[in-house]
Design an enzyme around this catalytic site. Structure first.
Site, mmCIF file in Angstrom:
data_model
loop_
_atom_site.group_PDB
_atom_site.id
_atom_site.type_symbol
_atom_site.label_atom_id
_atom_site.label_comp_id
_atom_site.label_asym_id
_atom_site.label_seq_id
_atom_site.Cartn_x
_atom_site.Cartn_y
_atom_site.Cartn_z
ATOM 1 N N CYS A 110 0.868 -1.169 0.000
ATOM 2 C CA CYS A 110 0.000 0.000 0.000
ATOM 3 C C CYS A 110 0.906 1.221 0.000
ATOM 4 O O CYS A 110 2.043 1.147 -0.455
ATOM 5 C CB CYS A 110 -0.946 -0.023 1.203
ATOM 6 N N HIS A 114 -1.517 11.504 2.803
ATOM 7 C CA HIS A 114 -2.284 10.250 2.708
ATOM 8 C C HIS A 114 -3.745 10.563 3.020
ATOM 9 O O HIS A 114 -4.113 10.810 4.174
ATOM 10 C CB HIS A 114 -1.726 9.230 3.710
#
Length: 665
Positions: A28, A587
């Site tokens: 990820c 993020h």
């Protein structure tokens, strides 16, 4: 490819037992995720000494190695070549990892998957119940009176709050039916229908079933010679889950045999009819008994064994966290809370909170013991605080288990605090953050004793860890890891071109004024401390210092003049390098990698030069919320260890491109 990434990939592969031990791999924005054939071959000590590795943990059949944005994708590219495996998505890896689980682990995972989506509803209902209790508690604020009695004008407001608080638990089977059907592969709305059938007002209320049995007044249907109890399933959990599973099996079978032209009519009809009949004939009565047995076991532990039962639960809980089995406890907890009217509250919340606070206290003790180790001191302080707030994984995996003796100290402190909480019968009225701030979930008459319980757990764990550290403390740890879920916001208008130009002008003035190491807010919203980001890895600081932003706008702008260093395939995270060597990760959201890019639009690519205030990305806040994820965005200086300090200069409401962080060499 830089030599350091090749070197790190080879070292990680060697620590995992070589390429023959790698079943699959994915990544990820920050973590390398591996499924291994034999986890006993992991060389943990060597892994922790690899320069680029910031932490690791094992979760759900995946061994996850924290590397950081801009690093993980480069190491991963080399890793899959060395391991001779094909690239995989995160979801494919999860399916692969699930194959390694035994039936019991799969059952626990399924229970957790069913409850996670509905927890916000239960937390909201429970907290509203707490507010109602505060309004109606006798003598809490006014002698011999409740607030409602002292101020009659708020009576109707209190009744409204009480109605709102009951809704989630009153219709709990509907929520569980919808969620479980979705997990098992049935049509979710049919699962909700099954749940609604099980609490239909024409049935005897499930809460009256016990007394009706004693009185011999249980009503029955006579269906083709069979006597079927005409009783509802209010306050139950397992019967609804089992009924949804039955529904899924029936629906899937029917989809295969019913002609396509009749499918939309016949399949739902027969699925609900057959699953509903089986629920009242067999599934409901059997699973009601199992659920009651689970609840009775927990109640026996606390109310019959008393302080000893609390101590056992408090010591056992952190051990369950390590294995991931603690998720299974939510089933019994939810059923207890669903019956709060008769049970008065749940005794487990305070015990878990004591165990969590003890882990935090042990980590803080390490902070005092490791004064000459800046990395461990920083990690211990951050993870200790987050553990006090109910996020324990950074403290457990990053500090306490690595050094071992703090974990033993935490078990001692958690057990003592839990024993005291059980002894004085501290009861909660809802689920919520299992830490000191969990006092809002406690019954008003128990709040003081709850805080005393936390103080006992913290003091005991701190003292035990300090003593054990002198005798047994040897090994040090440097990393931390983990995951949760919390808040969200609303979509507002994006920044106008004129406003963006004004922001750029301000940035240029700052840089011209020798303030080149400034990080501007990439998103308009509410700035929160890094420790409050609802993701343990970000909150612990293992990926660098910074802040979280709860967005009010779905636009991300460049926080300074720089270069895009990384962009995730799922478009939810961007790395950018800038003045003075700053490396920043933006993020968007928590666990939004699972959206596979849906709702995210990128306007830049890796290697592109950007100006402060330039639009980098847009994201759909409403879509993220609808998918069940938090929109809280992490803005982290991933190489903060290279600087003397990372000073947050703005919290609370912030406009896009306001200064939020100043970096000092």
């Amino acid at each position: 490819m830089e030599e350091k990434y090749v070197k790190a990939a080879q070292e990680i592969l060697d620590c995992m037992g070589g390429k023959d031990n790698i079943a699959s791999a994915a990544h990820c924005a920050t973590r390398l995720r591996l499924v291994l054939k034999d986890e006993s071959l992991i060389n943990q000590d060597a892994l922790e000494n690899i320069d680029l590795v910031k932490g690791n943990f094992n979760n759900g059949g995946q061994f996850q190695i924290i590397l950081g944005t801009g690093i993980v994708n480069k190491v991963y590219a080399e890793f899959i070549k060395m391991a001779n495996i094909t690239e995989m998505t995160k979801e494919e890896l999860k399916q692969q990892a699930a194959k390694k689980m035994n039936p019991f682990q799969k059952l626990l995972k399924t229970l957790a998957d069913v409850f996670v989506p509905i927890l916000p509803a239960l937390v909201a209902s429970g907290l509203l119940m707490g507010i109602n209790n505060i309004l109606t508690a006798q003598g809490m604020f006014v002698a011999d009176k409740s607030l409602v009695e002292a101020f009659p004008a708020i009576k109707d407001f209190a009744e409204m709050v009480n109605l709102f608080s009951n809704a989630g638990f009153t219709f709990l089977p509907v929520l569980i039916g919808f969620s479980a059907a979705k997990i098992f592969g049935a049509t979710p709305i049919l699962g909700a229908v099954i749940g609604a059938i099980m609490i239909h007002p024409d049935l005897m209320n499930g809460y009256s079933y016990g007394q009706a049995l004693l009185d011999g007044t249980v009503p029955y249907w006579n269906v083709f010679g069979l006597s079927v109890a005409k009783v509802g399933y209010q306050g139950t959990v397992l019967p609804v889950i089992a009924a949804a599973f039955c529904l899924a099996v029936i629906e899937k079978k029917l989809r295969k045999i019913v002609p396509a032209m009749l499918d939309n009519i016949v399949t739902p009809l027969l699925s609900v009819l057959i699953a509903g009949a089986l629920t009242f004939l067999f599934i409901g009565p059997v699973m009601r008994g199992v659920g009651d047995a689970m609840t009775n076991a927990v109640m026996w532990l606390f109310f019959d064994l008393g302080a000893l039962g609390g101590l056992i639960y408090g010591v056992t809980y952190p051990l369950l966290v390590i294995t991931g089995m603690h998720h299974s406890l939510v089933t019994a907890e939810t059923q207890i809370l669903a019956n709060i009217g008769t049970l008065g509250g749940s005794p487990t919340f305070a015990v878990v909170a004591a165990a969590n606070c003890a882990q935090g206290a042990a980590a803080l003790a390490v902070m005092f013991q490791k004064k000459n180790d800046p990395k461990m001191k920083s990690l211990a302080s951050a993870s200790g605080i987050s553990s006090m707030l109910g996020i324990t994984e950074p403290a457990i995996f990053g500090v306490n288990l690595k050094l071992r003796y703090p974990f033993y100290g935490a078990l001692i402190g958690g057990g003592i605090g839990a024993a005291y909480a059980t002894l004085v019968k501290v009861l909660s009225v809802s689920q919520g953050p299992c830490g000191v701030i969990g006092v809002i979930c406690i019954r008003p008459d128990c709040m003081l004793q709850f805080m005393i319980s936390m103080a006992v757990a913290i003091a005991s764990a701190f003292i035990a860890t300090m003593l054990l550290g002198r005798v047994f403390g040897r090994k040090e740890g440097e990393k931390a890891a983990g995951k949760i879920e919390l808040a969200s916001s609303v979509q507002t208008e994006t920044v106008t071109a004129a406003a963006r130009e004004e922001m750029r002008d301000q940035a240029e003035k700052d840089m011209a004024g020798n303030m080149e190491k400034v990080l501007y807010a990439p998103i308009q919203g509410n700035v929160i401390p890094r420790e409050s980001i609802p993701d343990e890895t970000f909150a612990s600081g293992v990926l660098g210092d910074g802040v979280g932003i709860e967005p009010e706008s779905g636009e991300v702008a460049a926080p300074f003049d720089g270069e895009i260093s990384s962009v995730t395939d799922t478009r939810h995270a961007i790395g950018i390098s800038g003045p003075g060597g700053m490396e920043v990760l933006i993020h968007v959201g928590v666990d939004t990698v699972k959206m596979n890019g849906d709702g995210f639009t990128l306007f830049v690519s890796e290697g592109e030069k950007v100006k402060a205030g330039q639009k980098l990305m847009e994201f759909d806040i409403a879509k993220i919320k609808a998918a069940g994820y938090s929109t809280t965005t992490a803005v982290l200086l991933t190489n903060s260890d290279d600087y003397k300090s990372c000073n947050v200069v703005k919290t609370g409401a912030v406009k896009q491109m306001e200064r939020i962080i100043l970096v000092d060499d």
